[in-house]
Design an enzyme around this catalytic site. Structure first.
Site, PDB file in Angstrom:
ATOM      1  N   ASP A 161      22.649 -15.461  17.322  1.00 41.63           N
ATOM      2  CA  ASP A 161      21.598 -15.280  16.309  1.00 41.63           C
ATOM      3  C   ASP A 161      21.424 -16.549  15.488  1.00 41.63           C
ATOM      4  O   ASP A 161      20.304 -16.962  15.188  1.00 41.63           O
ATOM      5  CB  ASP A 161      21.940 -14.108  15.388  1.00 41.63           C
ATOM      6  CG  ASP A 161      20.988 -14.021  14.200  1.00 41.63           C
ATOM      7  OD1 ASP A 161      19.792 -13.734  14.436  1.00 41.63           O
ATOM      8  OD2 ASP A 161      21.409 -14.266  13.057  1.00 41.63           O
ATOM      9  N   LYS A 187      23.794  -8.827  12.680  1.00 38.92           N
ATOM     10  CA  LYS A 187      24.793  -9.271  11.702  1.00 38.92           C
ATOM     11  C   LYS A 187      25.465  -8.074  11.043  1.00 38.92           C
ATOM     12  O   LYS A 187      26.672  -8.057  10.808  1.00 38.92           O
ATOM     13  CB  LYS A 187      24.125 -10.143  10.633  1.00 38.92           C
ATOM     14  CG  LYS A 187      23.600 -11.470  11.191  1.00 38.92           C
ATOM     15  CD  LYS A 187      23.064 -12.373  10.086  1.00 38.92           C
ATOM     16  CE  LYS A 187      21.573 -12.317   9.902  1.00 38.92           C
ATOM     17  NZ  LYS A 187      20.754 -13.189  10.695  1.00 38.92           N
TER      18      LYS A 187
HETATM   19  N1  URA Z   1      16.660 -12.767   7.963  1.00 35.53           N
HETATM   20  C1  URA Z   1      17.394 -12.843   9.097  1.00 35.53           C
HETATM   21  O1  URA Z   1      18.611 -12.811   9.054  1.00 35.53           O
HETATM   22  N2  URA Z   1      16.754 -12.983  10.254  1.00 35.53           N
HETATM   23  C2  URA Z   1      15.417 -13.043  10.359  1.00 35.53           C
HETATM   24  O2  URA Z   1      14.916 -13.162  11.439  1.00 35.53           O
HETATM   25  C3  URA Z   1      14.655 -12.952   9.163  1.00 35.53           C
HETATM   26  C4  URA Z   1      15.316 -12.817   7.988  1.00 35.53           C
END
Ligand code: URA
Ligand code: CA
Length: 445
Positions: A161, A187
């Site tokens: 990510d 997350k």
């Molecule tokens: N916050 C995140 O962690 N990811 C995104 O894609 C947008 C906001």
């Protein structure tokens, strides 16, 4: 599998399979698939979207790209919360001890901030001595002992990510609902809680500007949580100004303590009670979120929430005396009032501009490793809906005695430009627009 074929498949509007998504994410994280192919894929997703199943698989693949935290050693249902951002958002500092005082274990992993003010960790570290560096087993031990801990991320969570988000940022593909939903949820799933309350912010101060999009994101994230076996609810809240009054690190600690004493800014208290009520409800300790909210009010009134914050501070080696004596917090020497020049009602306080002004003073960092000044910041004296007369303070700048005059002047200009006044009194928008509950049902207030 040829990456080219998968990009083509998505570009032409077809759904990718679980295996295909997993291969793309593992290949990308391992550096086998180049940025240019992932960028093309992100753009194809931006235009073609993803099904709920694809979004879940993308979330899973990113979650599995790194460490996954296990909180099973902590008895009880662990509930986490996440907010889609906001300037001066002090909710975590209030919610973690508040909900813990109601008997829900809170193991909170937080980040440092980039831009406007520090993140929750930076704010906490403005308490002298307080430490946030913990291993996962130290975090678990702290929560078992005190019921709550707020720690920085150790280990390597969701590397896929991190890499993909940075790429999206450079390729105009951040604002895709399935990509945002999977990025946030991977997350949260990796952080190990059993249940999750999301605060999706909508309005001029948020990165989602309209209500339909906010509910779409809320539904997408609740759906991921549900399919992944975590009870998830999302509150859609309004943001046309910074939450609370304080924007700055030590200033927000003060604001959190005041809120835990029952004397905080009404909007911050209300949002904390709403989100906290849902946390209690999802943890199975209240019959419904309203009941949870009422219970939390009592936890504040009894002093238990404040006491829990004190325990947290003590356990993380901070000076707990600040809880009863806020004058022990670091303070900037100079308070400069910014006066209104016209009469009217405040119709908007642009959070981005206030955040930028606070950052100029030193409250936030421009680059990843730059230092933060815990003492400086801005407090808003007038918020949306307030009436104002010439000569009254809109806001106050907290800066050091030796701050250059040009800095003070440019900060003043910024703060003034963040305020919009109108002649007529206005109806304030409600703080909460509605929510998507753990079953995926949507409610508007
Ligand atoms: N916050 C995140 O962690 N990811 C995104 O894609 C947008 C906001
Ligand atoms: Ca605040």
């Amino acid at each position: 599998m040829k990456v080219y074929d998968l990009i083509l498949k998505k570009r032409n509007g077809f759904a990718l399979s679980e295996v295909e998504i997993e291969q793309l994410i593992t290949g990308y994280a391992a550096g086998i698939i180049p940025d240019y192919q992932m960028a093309a894929l992100a753009m194809a997703i931006y235009f073609q979207g993803m099904t709920r199943e694809e979004t879940l698989q993308l979330t899973r693949a990113m979650m599995n790209s790194g460490d996954i935290i296990c909180l099973d050693q902590i008895p009880g249902i662990k509930v986490d919360k996440h907010s889609t951002g906001g300037v001066g958002d002090t909710t975590t500092l209030v919610l973690a001890p508040l909900v813990a005082a109601a008997g829900i274990p809170v193991a909170k992993l937080s980040g440092r901030g980039l831009g406007h003010t520090g993140g929750t960790l930076d704010k906490l570290e403005s308490i002298p001595g307080l430490q946030t560096g913990m291993t996962v087993s130290e975090l678990v031990a702290a929560v078992k002992k005190v019921g709550v801990a707020i720690a920085g991320q150790s280990g390597n969570l969701v590397p896929a990510d991190k890499k993909f988000y940075a790429l999206r940022d450079l390729t105009a593909t951040v604002d895709s609902m399935p990509l945002i939903a999977s990025s946030i949820m991977c997350k949260k799933l990796a952080a190990g809680a059993d249940a999750l309350v999301l605060d999706v912010k909508v309005g001029s101060g948020a990165f989602i500007r309209d209500q339909d999009q906010a509910f779409e994101l809320a539904r997408a994230m609740v759906d991921i949580g549900r399919r992944a076996g975590r009870k998830t609810a999302a509150i859609v809240s309004h943001m046309d100004q910074p939450l609370g009054r304080a924007v700055g690190n030590a200033l927000e600690i003060e604001e959190a303590v005041l809120t835990l004493r029952g004397k905080g800014p009404p909007d911050l208290e209300e949002l904390c009670l709403v989100l906290g009520g849902w946390m209690i409800y999802l943890a199975g300790k209240a019959a419904d979120p309203e009941q949870g909210k009422a219970d939390l009010k009592k936890v504040i009134e009894s002093g238990a929430a404040l006491g829990k914050f004190k325990e947290l501070v003590r356990n993380q080696h901070g000076n707990e005396m600040i809880i009863d004596n806020l004058s022990l917090l670091l303070r900037a020497e100079k308070q400069i009032g910014i006066k209104a020049s016209a009469e009217g009602y405040v119709s908007r306080v642009n959070g981005e501009i206030i955040g930028a002004a606070a950052m100029d003073l030193g409250a936030g960092r421009e680059e990843k490793d730059s230092p933060i000044d815990p003492a400086v910041g801005i407090t808003l004296e007038k918020k949306v809906g307030a009436s104002i007369r010439p000569g009254e303070n809109l806001a106050v700048i907290h800066s050091h005695a030796d701050a250059p005059l040009e800095l003070i002047e440019s900060t003043e200009k910024k703060v003034v430009s963040a305020y919009r006044l109108q002649k007529e009194p206005l109806n304030k928008s409600p703080l909460v627009y509605g929510w998507v509950d753990q079953k995926g049902d949507e409610y508007l207030v």
